[in-house]
Write a protein that holds these residues in place. Structure first.
Motif, PDB file in Angstrom:
ATOM      1  N   SER A 115      29.663 -18.735  51.204  1.00 57.38           N
ATOM      2  CA  SER A 115      28.487 -19.105  51.219  1.00 57.38           C
ATOM      3  C   SER A 115      28.128 -20.455  51.745  1.00 57.38           C
ATOM      4  O   SER A 115      29.344 -21.137  51.171  1.00 57.38           O
ATOM      5  CB  SER A 115      27.711 -18.921  50.601  1.00 57.38           C
ATOM      6  OG  SER A 115      27.892 -17.550  49.802  1.00 57.38           O
ATOM      7  N   GLU A 116      27.791 -20.313  53.252  1.00 55.68           N
ATOM      8  CA  GLU A 116      27.521 -22.175  53.422  1.00 55.68           C
ATOM      9  C   GLU A 116      26.245 -21.649  52.726  1.00 55.68           C
ATOM     10  O   GLU A 116      25.175 -20.797  52.862  1.00 55.68           O
ATOM     11  CB  GLU A 116      27.784 -21.926  55.110  1.00 55.68           C
ATOM     12  CG  GLU A 116      28.675 -21.627  55.426  1.00 55.68           C
ATOM     13  CD  GLU A 116      29.960 -23.023  54.960  1.00 55.68           C
ATOM     14  OE1 GLU A 116      29.197 -24.785  54.710  1.00 55.68           O
ATOM     15  OE2 GLU A 116      31.203 -22.927  55.035  1.00 55.68           O
ATOM     16  N   PHE A 117      25.557 -23.430  52.411  1.00 52.09           N
ATOM     17  CA  PHE A 117      24.452 -23.270  52.260  1.00 52.09           C
ATOM     18  C   PHE A 117      23.579 -24.210  52.954  1.00 52.09           C
ATOM     19  O   PHE A 117      24.019 -25.699  53.575  1.00 52.09           O
ATOM     20  CB  PHE A 117      23.974 -24.071  50.288  1.00 52.09           C
ATOM     21  CG  PHE A 117      25.136 -23.008  49.342  1.00 52.09           C
ATOM     22  CD1 PHE A 117      23.923 -22.519  49.653  1.00 52.09           C
ATOM     23  CD2 PHE A 117      25.943 -23.240  49.714  1.00 52.09           C
ATOM     24  CE1 PHE A 117      24.125 -21.294  48.116  1.00 52.09           C
ATOM     25  CE2 PHE A 117      26.448 -21.828  48.291  1.00 52.09           C
ATOM     26  CZ  PHE A 117      25.826 -21.042  48.153  1.00 52.09           C
ATOM     27  N   PRO A 125       9.813 -24.250  65.651  1.00 49.72           N
ATOM     28  CA  PRO A 125      10.178 -24.039  64.504  1.00 49.72           C
ATOM     29  C   PRO A 125      11.870 -24.643  64.689  1.00 49.72           C
ATOM     30  O   PRO A 125      12.343 -25.070  63.432  1.00 49.72           O
ATOM     31  CB  PRO A 125      10.874 -22.199  65.009  1.00 49.72           C
ATOM     32  CG  PRO A 125       9.257 -22.101  65.653  1.00 49.72           C
ATOM     33  CD  PRO A 125       8.770 -23.501  66.421  1.00 49.72           C
ATOM     34  N   ALA A 126      11.856 -24.596  65.895  1.00 57.34           N
ATOM     35  CA  ALA A 126      13.399 -25.862  66.112  1.00 57.34           C
ATOM     36  C   ALA A 126      13.146 -27.244  65.031  1.00 57.34           C
ATOM     37  O   ALA A 126      14.493 -27.951  64.453  1.00 57.34           O
ATOM     38  CB  ALA A 126      13.884 -25.434  67.033  1.00 57.34           C
ATOM     39  N   ALA A 127      12.424 -27.883  65.826  1.00 55.77           N
ATOM     40  CA  ALA A 127      11.578 -28.798  65.158  1.00 55.77           C
ATOM     41  C   ALA A 127      11.496 -28.935  63.844  1.00 55.77           C
ATOM     42  O   ALA A 127      12.241 -30.090  63.054  1.00 55.77           O
ATOM     43  CB  ALA A 127      10.542 -29.472  65.837  1.00 55.77           C
ATOM     44  N   LEU A 128      10.582 -28.218  62.910  1.00 55.24           N
ATOM     45  CA  LEU A 128      10.826 -28.144  61.737  1.00 55.24           C
ATOM     46  C   LEU A 128      12.224 -28.212  60.985  1.00 55.24           C
ATOM     47  O   LEU A 128      12.515 -28.814  60.467  1.00 55.24           O
ATOM     48  CB  LEU A 128       9.789 -27.437  61.285  1.00 55.24           C
ATOM     49  CG  LEU A 128       9.266 -27.439  59.905  1.00 55.24           C
ATOM     50  CD1 LEU A 128       8.616 -28.853  59.169  1.00 55.24           C
ATOM     51  CD2 LEU A 128       8.281 -25.944  58.851  1.00 55.24           C
ATOM     52  N   VAL A 129      12.736 -26.943  61.218  1.00 55.67           N
ATOM     53  CA  VAL A 129      14.845 -27.129  60.320  1.00 55.67           C
ATOM     54  C   VAL A 129      15.189 -28.140  60.988  1.00 55.67           C
ATOM     55  O   VAL A 129      15.677 -28.251  59.529  1.00 55.67           O
ATOM     56  CB  VAL A 129      15.125 -25.634  61.404  1.00 55.67           C
ATOM     57  CG1 VAL A 129      16.379 -25.902  60.825  1.00 55.67           C
ATOM     58  CG2 VAL A 129      13.980 -24.455  61.212  1.00 55.67           C
ATOM     59  N   ALA A 130      15.077 -29.085  61.594  1.00 56.25           N
ATOM     60  CA  ALA A 130      15.780 -30.242  62.069  1.00 56.25           C
ATOM     61  C   ALA A 130      15.134 -30.943  60.974  1.00 56.25           C
ATOM     62  O   ALA A 130      15.855 -31.404  60.302  1.00 56.25           O
ATOM     63  CB  ALA A 130      15.828 -31.125  63.394  1.00 56.25           C
ATOM     64  N   ALA A 131      13.969 -31.711  61.156  1.00 51.54           N
ATOM     65  CA  ALA A 131      13.393 -33.126  60.246  1.00 51.54           C
ATOM     66  C   ALA A 131      13.036 -32.324  58.587  1.00 51.54           C
ATOM     67  O   ALA A 131      13.404 -32.997  58.657  1.00 51.54           O
ATOM     68  CB  ALA A 131      12.045 -32.889  61.086  1.00 51.54           C
ATOM     69  N   ALA A 132      12.857 -31.449  58.848  1.00 45.90           N
ATOM     70  CA  ALA A 132      13.416 -30.697  57.358  1.00 45.90           C
ATOM     71  C   ALA A 132      15.401 -30.943  56.660  1.00 45.90           C
ATOM     72  O   ALA A 132      15.162 -30.321  55.402  1.00 45.90           O
ATOM     73  CB  ALA A 132      12.506 -29.400  57.162  1.00 45.90           C
ATOM     74  N   SER A 133      15.980 -30.684  57.476  1.00 43.92           N
ATOM     75  CA  SER A 133      17.576 -30.113  56.987  1.00 43.92           C
ATOM     76  C   SER A 133      17.681 -31.270  56.460  1.00 43.92           C
ATOM     77  O   SER A 133      17.150 -32.916  57.010  1.00 43.92           O
ATOM     78  CB  SER A 133      18.038 -30.165  58.103  1.00 43.92           C
ATOM     79  OG  SER A 133      19.317 -30.195  58.431  1.00 43.92           O
ATOM     80  N   VAL A 134      18.442 -31.875  54.967  1.00 43.84           N
ATOM     81  CA  VAL A 134      18.717 -32.384  54.341  1.00 43.84           C
ATOM     82  C   VAL A 134      20.277 -32.359  54.759  1.00 43.84           C
ATOM     83  O   VAL A 134      21.197 -33.522  54.734  1.00 43.84           O
ATOM     84  CB  VAL A 134      18.612 -32.363  52.901  1.00 43.84           C
ATOM     85  CG1 VAL A 134      19.326 -33.027  51.891  1.00 43.84           C
ATOM     86  CG2 VAL A 134      17.520 -31.671  52.334  1.00 43.84           C
ATOM     87  N   ASP A 135      21.398 -31.756  55.552  1.00 46.14           N
ATOM     88  CA  ASP A 135      22.238 -31.809  55.980  1.00 46.14           C
ATOM     89  C   ASP A 135      22.104 -32.477  57.002  1.00 46.14           C
ATOM     90  O   ASP A 135      23.472 -33.344  57.543  1.00 46.14           O
ATOM     91  CB  ASP A 135      22.636 -30.338  56.633  1.00 46.14           C
ATOM     92  CG  ASP A 135      22.669 -29.314  55.015  1.00 46.14           C
ATOM     93  OD1 ASP A 135      23.399 -29.824  54.098  1.00 46.14           O
ATOM     94  OD2 ASP A 135      21.987 -28.345  54.864  1.00 46.14           O
ATOM     95  N   GLY A 136      21.351 -33.290  57.986  1.00 48.70           N
ATOM     96  CA  GLY A 136      21.126 -33.777  59.009  1.00 48.70           C
ATOM     97  C   GLY A 136      21.556 -32.955  60.497  1.00 48.70           C
ATOM     98  O   GLY A 136      21.896 -32.841  61.321  1.00 48.70           O
TER      99      GLY A 136
END
Length: 185
Positions: free
Chosen positions: A96-98, A135-146
Motif C-alpha cells: 500500500s501507499e499511504f 477539493p484539489a486546493a483542500l487536498v493539497a493544503a491538508a496533505s502532510v506528504d507535500g
C-alpha cells in the motif's frame, strides 16, 4: 461519559495557584497537535480480500474464545487467527501507499474556502465553496506528504469516482473531526 470532578469537592485555590494552574492548562492546550488521518491506496484486490477475510476470522475466533472461557482450543484458534490477521495486515501495508492529511487551523480553512467561492448556481444550491476548484486546493493544503495542488487535481481527475471521493473525504473529514466534549453541569 466521564466528567471533571465538581469544584465543591476541592478547596478553592488561591489567586496565584489558580493563575498558575490556568497557565499550565493553557500551555497544554497550545501544544495540542492537529488531528491527522490517512488514506490507504492498494491496487492488489487479492491482498485486500485476504485481509478482510482474516479480520472476520479473527473477530469470530475471539468471540468464540470469549464466550467459552477456559476453552484452550478456542483460545489457541483465536491466537492463530490474530497471528494470521497480523500477517495479512503486514502484507497489505507492504503493498500500500499511504496519504496523510492534517486538519487545518480554522482561519486557514476559512481563508481557503473564501478563495474558492461557489458559482452562482452552486450558491443557489447551498454550496459554501466551489466544488470544481476547492477539493484539489483542500487536498493539497491538508496533505502532510507535500502534495501540490496540480498533483491533487491530477489524482482527483484521473482516479475512478469512488477513489477520488475517498481522497476528497480523507482531506475534508479530518477538517470536521472534533476531539472535545461539551458537558453539562
Amino acid at each position: 461519559m466521564s466528567r471533571p470532578a465538581q469544584a465543591a469537592k476541592h478547596p478553592s485555590p488561591s489567586a496565584a495557584e489558580a493563575e498558575g494552574a490556568w497557565s499550565a492548562k493553557m500551555n497544554r492546550l497550545r501544544r495540542r497537535a492537529l488531528p491527522q488521518n490517512w488514506l490507504r491506496v492498494c491496487d492488489d484486490a487479492e491482498l485486500r480480500q485476504r485481509y478482510d477475510e482474516a479480520e472476520q476470522a479473527a473477530r469470530r475466533s475471539r468471540f468464540v474464545a470469549e464466550a467459552n472461557p477456559g476453552d484452550e482450543l478456542a483460545e489457541r484458534q483465536a491466537a492463530e487467527a490474530d497471528t494470521a490477521l497480523d500477517q495479512a495486515l503486514h502484507a497489505l501495508d507492504a503493498a500500500s501507499e499511504f496519504l496523510f492529511f492534517r486538519a487545518l487551523p480554522r482561519p486557514v480553512l476559512e481563508e481557503l474556502i473564501s478563495q474558492h467561492p461557489p458559482t452562482e448556481q452552486q450558491s443557489e444550491e447551498g454550496a459554501i465553496f466551489n466544488a470544481d476548484t476547492f477539493p484539489a486546493a483542500l487536498v493539497a493544503a491538508a496533505s502532510v506528504d507535500g502534495m501540490s495542488r496540480a498533483e491533487a487535481e491530477e489524482l482527483l481527475n484521473g482516479w475512478s469516482t469512488p477513489d477520488a471521493n475517498d481522497l476528497w473525504d480523507a482531506a475534508w473529514q479530518i477538517q470536521q473531526e472534533s476531539r472535545v466534549e461539551l458537558g453539562k453541569g
